[in-house]
Design an enzyme around this catalytic site. Structure first.
Site, PDB file in Angstrom:
ATOM      1  N   GLY A   1     -29.776 -68.138  29.646  1.00 48.70           N
ATOM      2  CA  GLY A   1     -29.744 -68.230  31.095  1.00 48.70           C
ATOM      3  C   GLY A   1     -28.707 -69.229  31.563  1.00 48.70           C
TER       4      GLY A   1
ATOM      5  N   CYS B   1     -30.287 -69.447  22.846  1.00 48.96           N
ATOM      6  CA  CYS B   1     -29.451 -70.268  23.727  1.00 48.96           C
ATOM      7  C   CYS B   1     -30.332 -71.153  24.627  1.00 48.96           C
ATOM      8  CB  CYS B   1     -28.500 -69.386  24.528  1.00 48.96           C
ATOM      9  SG  CYS B   1     -27.101 -70.285  25.248  1.00 48.96           S
ATOM     10  N   TYR B   2     -30.398 -70.875  25.929  1.00 52.13           N
ATOM     11  CA  TYR B   2     -31.262 -71.675  26.800  1.00 52.13           C
ATOM     12  C   TYR B   2     -32.713 -71.623  26.316  1.00 52.13           C
ATOM     13  CZ  TYR B   2     -33.699 -73.389  30.939  1.00 52.13           C
ATOM     14  OH  TYR B   2     -34.506 -74.110  31.786  1.00 52.13           O
TER      15      TYR B   2
ATOM     16  N   HIS C   1     -25.860 -65.945  20.406  1.00 49.67           N
ATOM     17  CA  HIS C   1     -26.473 -64.728  20.965  1.00 49.67           C
ATOM     18  C   HIS C   1     -26.475 -63.607  19.923  1.00 49.67           C
ATOM     19  CE1 HIS C   1     -26.849 -65.948  25.212  1.00 49.67           C
ATOM     20  NE2 HIS C   1     -25.846 -66.763  24.903  1.00 49.67           N
TER      21      HIS C   1
ATOM     22  N   GLU D   1     -27.896 -60.814  20.172  1.00 50.25           N
ATOM     23  CA  GLU D   1     -27.982 -59.504  20.808  1.00 50.25           C
ATOM     24  C   GLU D   1     -26.633 -58.857  21.070  1.00 50.25           C
ATOM     25  OE1 GLU D   1     -28.118 -62.401  24.361  1.00 50.25           O
ATOM     26  OE2 GLU D   1     -28.572 -62.371  22.227  1.00 50.25           O
TER      27      GLU D   1
ATOM     28  N   ASP E   1     -29.800 -39.508  35.702  1.00 45.03           N
ATOM     29  CA  ASP E   1     -31.001 -40.324  35.898  1.00 45.03           C
ATOM     30  C   ASP E   1     -32.092 -39.568  36.646  1.00 45.03           C
ATOM     31  OD1 ASP E   1     -29.256 -42.159  34.826  1.00 45.03           O
ATOM     32  OD2 ASP E   1     -28.788 -43.066  36.762  1.00 45.03           O
TER      33      ASP E   1
ATOM     34  N   LYS F   1     -28.568 -46.449  30.569  1.00 42.04           N
ATOM     35  CA  LYS F   1     -28.118 -45.066  30.715  1.00 42.04           C
ATOM     36  C   LYS F   1     -28.174 -44.304  29.391  1.00 42.04           C
ATOM     37  CE  LYS F   1     -26.152 -43.423  33.877  1.00 42.04           C
ATOM     38  NZ  LYS F   1     -26.534 -42.558  35.015  1.00 42.04           N
TER      39      LYS F   1
END
Length: 509
Positions: free
Chosen positions: A53, A80-81, A167, A169, A225, A365
């Protein structure tokens, strides 16, 4: 199903953590950072992940998790945060200063840990931090370091609390997937029981529980969508579903006819022509945020009228996705920034008669396309490029008029049709044309012209959270430019956008 809760501390990529966990076939969802330990216990997650964050724990009133989460006995990974706030709350210290890292760094493993099992002694990770751990809490030990910081990864094995300053991810952390897999399976012992089929089963049940025997008004646009959403809802509700298609006068060329052809076979579609109303409301409006809010409110008015006409109906279904939410506002209670207001999120009026049903709001998506495959929707529909709900209004910079809509509609049609002819349509995530609020000097037939300029944009991406500009062939761009200038009256200049996201967004407004 086993589930992982991702506590949202405001990172623009917190849902990417969620997505990476799902790719490992474990269900994951993002929740507010201050969710109570009681609510967490109720949901019975197999693990908790605390996201990164923009805040600093050294500032006044930083966002903090409920202190009770550390006594639940649930494995925790702070990113991280997430590890900074964990360390501070458990008795450690966080410092700022000169040990900032942004971009790639080399992680060196220090000791054996389940988190890094099977990884090489050194590997590339992706850093994005100003603060860093200066003192570890009691019970913690370092398990990884970089050249600049000694506590790039830490753990308290007895309490199963782990933290990484980088990170895992993001794709730039080479072994990020392996790190997450070690946390999920070696440490938290989560089960791989989440698939699109299980998602369909879970959502079908929750939709039925939510609406009961009532009708649901389903807004479809013909895009990926809304088509996937409508198919999922029809499976859950059958004839309780009332599908409507609104022509807001801002659609692509032949869009209404295409929707009628493709979706008219699957559902009973109610067509509503509201083009004049939308264009009247947008007259003279130039600010993009105001455009989106006007369009959002006008859509709701049309839907509320349709709910009375075909009802009574209390529920409205929308094909809202996670990128819509994360850019419009913090979707799950975290302190993230507003990038732009999507008409179907921040553009909605504060008071609505209809209650929203948004079964896809936590998906990217590409996940929606996978869901569409599971629902057996045709490939032609699932491969369609994204198209904004506000339509061409947010691709016309400046005032929106019928003349400018027609001009852009023609240019857009030429670009997309040439892209299809070249066989590159499926290689591009999204392609579009933007009409600029400027005029340029040109020469046509030995005469001076002073007409409009158009920008072509095409990007490659996997989830719309990041994107790179597409390297389209020079010959293709030349053909598109020549056709637009020759065939579209009022345009005498065509340019190509070579910006990536970030720092630019995919759409211009």
């Amino acid at each position: 199903m086993d589930r992982v809760l991702v506590l949202d501390f405001g990172s623009q990529y917190n849902q990417l953590i969620c997505r990476r966990v799902r790719e490992l076939k474990v269900y994951s969802e993002v929740v507010p950072y201050n969710i109570s330990s009681k609510e967490i216990r109720k949901r019975q997650p197999c693990a908790l992940i605390l996201s990164g964050g923009p805040a600093s724990v050294r500032k006044k009133r930083p966002p903090k998790p409920h202190p009770g989460i550390y006594q639940l006995g649930i494995p925790i990974l702070g990113i991280c945060y997430g590890i900074q706030v964990t360390a501070q709350m458990l008795g450690g210290k966080v410092a700022g200063g000169h040990n900032r890292e942004y971009g790639p760094a080399q992680l060196q493993r220090l000791t054996g840990s389940f988190l890094f099992q099977g990884l090489p002694a050194r590997s590339q990770v992706w850093m994005s931090h100003g603060d860093h751990l200066a003192k570890l809490p009691p019970g913690f030990k370092p398990i990884g370091r970089t050249e600049l910081i000694p506590y790039a990864a830490v753990s308290d094995e007895s309490r199963e609390i782990y933290g990484v300053q980088f990170h895992p991810e993001v794709a730039h952390t080479i072994h990020g997937r392996d790190i997450l897999a070690n946390f999920l399976f070696r440490i938290a012992q989560c089960r791989t029981d989440w698939t699109m089929r299980s998602f369909i089963a879970e959502k079908t049940g929750s939709i039925r529980a939510m609406v009961g025997r009532e009708k649901v008004l389903c807004a479809v646009s013909g895009g990926v969508d809304s088509s996937v959403m409508a198919t999922l809802l029809y499976r859950a509700l059958g004839n309780q579903l009332v599908t409507v298609f609104v022509d807001n006068g801002l659609l692509r060329k032949n869009e209404a006819e295409a929707v009628r052809k493709v979706l008219g076979r699957r559902f009973r579609l109610h067509f509503i022509d509201a083009g004049k109303t939308f264009l009247d409301r947008l007259r003279g409006v130039q600010d993009p945020e105001k455009k989106r809010r006007i369009i959002g409110r006008e859509f709701i008015k049309v839907f509320e009228q349709a709910a009375e006409r075909y009802g009574p109906i209390r529920f409205l279904a929308q094909g809202t996705l996670y990128p819509d939410l994360i850019e419009s506002r913090s979707a799950f209670g975290g302190p993230s920034a507003t990038i732009k207001t999507h008409h179907n999120v921040g553009g909605l009026p504060k008071r609505m008669k209809l209650k929203l049903v948004e079964p896809l709001r936590e998906l990217f998506k590409d996940e929606v396309r996978e869901l569409g495959k599971a629902l057996r929707l045709p490939k032609m529909l699932l491969r369609r490029h994204p198209f904004p709900g506000p339509g061409l209004a947010v691709r016309i910079l400046g005032s929106v008029t019928r003349e400018r809509v027609c001009m852009l509609r023609q240019a857009d049609h030429i670009f997309i049709s040439e892209l299809r002819k070249s066989g590159l349509y499926d290689e591009v995530w999204q392609a579009l044309a933007v009409l600029l609020p400027v005029r340029t000097v040109g020469v046509m037939g030995d005469e001076r012209t002073y007409e409009n300029a158009v920008v072509l944009r095409a990007v490659t991406s996997t989830d719309a959270m990041t994107a790179d500009w597409a390297r389209l062939p020079e010959g293709l761009l030349s053909r598109v430019s020549n056709r637009i200038i020759n065939e579209v009256k009022g345009i005498n200049r065509v340019t190509y956008d070579i910006s990536s996201k970030p720092p630019s967004t995919i759409e211009w407004e």
